[in-house]
Design a protein around this motif. Structure first.
Motif, PDB file in Angstrom:
ATOM      1  N   GLN A 125       0.836  -1.202   0.000  1.00 27.78           N
ATOM      2  CA  GLN A 125       0.000   0.000   0.000  1.00 27.78           C
ATOM      3  C   GLN A 125       0.871   1.252   0.000  1.00 27.78           C
ATOM      4  OE1 GLN A 125      -2.128   0.865   3.598  1.00 27.78           O
ATOM      5  NE2 GLN A 125      -3.738   2.023   2.559  1.00 27.78           N
TER       6      GLN A 125
ATOM      7  N   GLN B  69       3.925   1.606  -1.100  1.00 33.83           N
ATOM      8  CA  GLN B  69       4.590   1.774  -2.399  1.00 33.83           C
ATOM      9  C   GLN B  69       3.660   2.423  -3.414  1.00 33.83           C
ATOM     10  OE1 GLN B  69       7.110  -1.428  -4.266  1.00 33.83           O
ATOM     11  NE2 GLN B  69       5.472  -1.442  -5.781  1.00 33.83           N
ATOM     12  N   TRP B  70       2.396   2.001  -3.412  1.00 32.92           N
ATOM     13  CA  TRP B  70       1.456   2.573  -4.380  1.00 32.92           C
ATOM     14  C   TRP B  70       1.113   4.020  -4.050  1.00 32.92           C
ATOM     15  CZ3 TRP B  70       0.271   1.658  -9.109  1.00 32.92           C
ATOM     16  CH2 TRP B  70       0.467   0.384  -9.646  1.00 32.92           C
TER      17      TRP B  70
ATOM     18  N   THR C 245       4.115   6.013  -5.188  1.00 32.01           N
ATOM     19  CA  THR C 245       4.227   6.012  -6.651  1.00 32.01           C
ATOM     20  C   THR C 245       3.210   6.972  -7.278  1.00 32.01           C
ATOM     21  OG1 THR C 245       5.047   3.733  -6.701  1.00 32.01           O
ATOM     22  CG2 THR C 245       4.043   4.584  -8.728  1.00 32.01           C
TER      23      THR C 245
ATOM     24  N   VAL D 238      -5.727   4.286  -1.791  1.00 30.51           N
ATOM     25  CA  VAL D 238      -5.156   2.959  -2.020  1.00 30.51           C
ATOM     26  C   VAL D 238      -5.582   2.089  -0.847  1.00 30.51           C
ATOM     27  CG1 VAL D 238      -3.057   1.605  -2.351  1.00 30.51           C
ATOM     28  CG2 VAL D 238      -3.186   3.949  -3.262  1.00 30.51           C
TER      29      VAL D 238
ATOM     30  N   TYR E   3      -7.907   2.257  -5.686  1.00 31.13           N
ATOM     31  CA  TYR E   3      -7.189   1.062  -6.140  1.00 31.13           C
ATOM     32  C   TYR E   3      -6.930   0.131  -4.966  1.00 31.13           C
ATOM     33  CZ  TYR E   3      -3.601  -1.996  -8.069  1.00 31.13           C
ATOM     34  OH  TYR E   3      -2.878  -3.105  -8.462  1.00 31.13           O
TER      35      TYR E   3
ATOM     36  N   PRO F 249      -4.512  -2.847  -4.247  1.00 28.86           N
ATOM     37  CA  PRO F 249      -3.381  -3.599  -4.793  1.00 28.86           C
ATOM     38  C   PRO F 249      -3.386  -5.077  -4.417  1.00 28.86           C
ATOM     39  CG  PRO F 249      -2.658  -2.219  -2.974  1.00 28.86           C
ATOM     40  CD  PRO F 249      -4.081  -1.871  -3.226  1.00 28.86           C
TER      41      PRO F 249
ATOM     42  N   ASN G  72      -6.020  -6.252  -6.813  1.00 25.37           N
ATOM     43  CA  ASN G  72      -5.825  -5.669  -8.142  1.00 25.37           C
ATOM     44  C   ASN G  72      -7.161  -5.268  -8.767  1.00 25.37           C
ATOM     45  OD1 ASN G  72      -4.154  -4.794 -10.329  1.00 25.37           O
ATOM     46  ND2 ASN G  72      -4.763  -6.599 -11.492  1.00 25.37           N
TER      47      ASN G  72
ATOM     48  N   THR H   9       7.930   3.262  -9.789  1.00 21.96           N
ATOM     49  CA  THR H   9       8.284   3.255  -8.380  1.00 21.96           C
ATOM     50  C   THR H   9       9.649   3.923  -8.222  1.00 21.96           C
ATOM     51  OG1 THR H   9       9.456   1.139  -8.464  1.00 21.96           O
ATOM     52  CG2 THR H   9       7.063   1.063  -8.073  1.00 21.96           C
TER      53      THR H   9
END
Length: 233
Positions: A30, A32-33, A36, A104, A132, A134, A137, A186
């Motif tokens: 989470q 990382q998204w 990003t 996210v 989103y 993750p 997906n 990323t």
């Protein structure tokens, strides 16, 4: 008049904390998204001084009310200058609500919590809301129609009207594609890309140096033979 002044004075004394005490993310995926998306949006609008981008920033829409608030994982406010903020106080931002927000999901998010977030964004003027997950997906998108945020069926492949970003979703991957056709990367991917470019530059420099040395050796041989390599016909 005195009542109005008193209300303003009372509102000015209200404290608006910069933190709600909650973690930005519950797991590394989470996090990382979130990073990003936020950094990708920052890069996308780096040349637009009138576009403010933030991640996990508390948004207070009502002056004098420090209970009505939320912290989108990423937000974009068009018409607002870049710069530091401890929180986004809408009355200090020309009354402009963030037009685009992202969330996210993590396994800890509950349906009731996300429903309340949707209602908050709907109530306070968000134009586009993207969600989103993750872990599963899955991707959902909402766009304002009048006073409602309406779910967009089959949002994979759609382009954000405000951002110009395309959202690609396959069975095992999700990607945000900027107007220039490049995918949001990323930090690790950016570092690898930077290192690859540095390697290419170093290799080119070495090749040019080798060519220069070969040319010098050839010129020395020609001079040893009595030929001036710099002479023109």
């Amino acid at each position: 008049m005195s009542t109005r002044l008193g209300s303003k004075a009372a509102a000015s004394q209200v404290e608006y904390p910069d933190s709600d005490g909650k973690r930005m993310a519950e797991n590394t995926l989470q996090f990382q998204w979130i990073v990003t998306i936020k950094e990708g949006l920052d890069a996308l609008f780096r040349d637009r001084p009138d576009v403010f981008v933030a991640g996990d920033l508390l948004w207070y829409p009502i002056e004098g009310d420090n209970k009505t608030r939320t912290a989108p994982d990423a937000l974009v406010a068009f018409g607002r200058p870049k710069g530091y903020r401890g929180s986004y106080k809408q009355w200090e931002e020309g009354g402009i609500a963030p037009q685009v927000v992202f969330e996210v999901l993590s396994p800890g998010n509950r349906a009731g919590e996300m429903r309340r977030k949707l209602e908050f964004y709907e109530r306070f003027g968000v134009e586009e809301y993207y969600l989103y997950d993750p872990d599963r997906n899955t991707f959902a998108a909402f766009r304002r129609e009048g006073d409602r945020l309406v779910s967009i069926p089959h949002p994979a492949g759609m382009v954000s009207p405000r951002l110009g970003v395309r959202f690609e979703l396959t069975d095992d991957a999700f990607a945000l594609i900027g107007p220039d056709g490049r995918r949001f990367l990323t930090y690790l991917e950016l570092a690898e890309q930077r290192d690859a470019l540095a390697e290419q530059r170093d290799a080119l420099a070495r090749s040019e140096e080798q060519q220069r040395l070969r040319a010098e050796r050839l010129a020395e041989k020609l001079r040893a033979m009595g030929i001036d390599p710099d002479a023109t016909d």
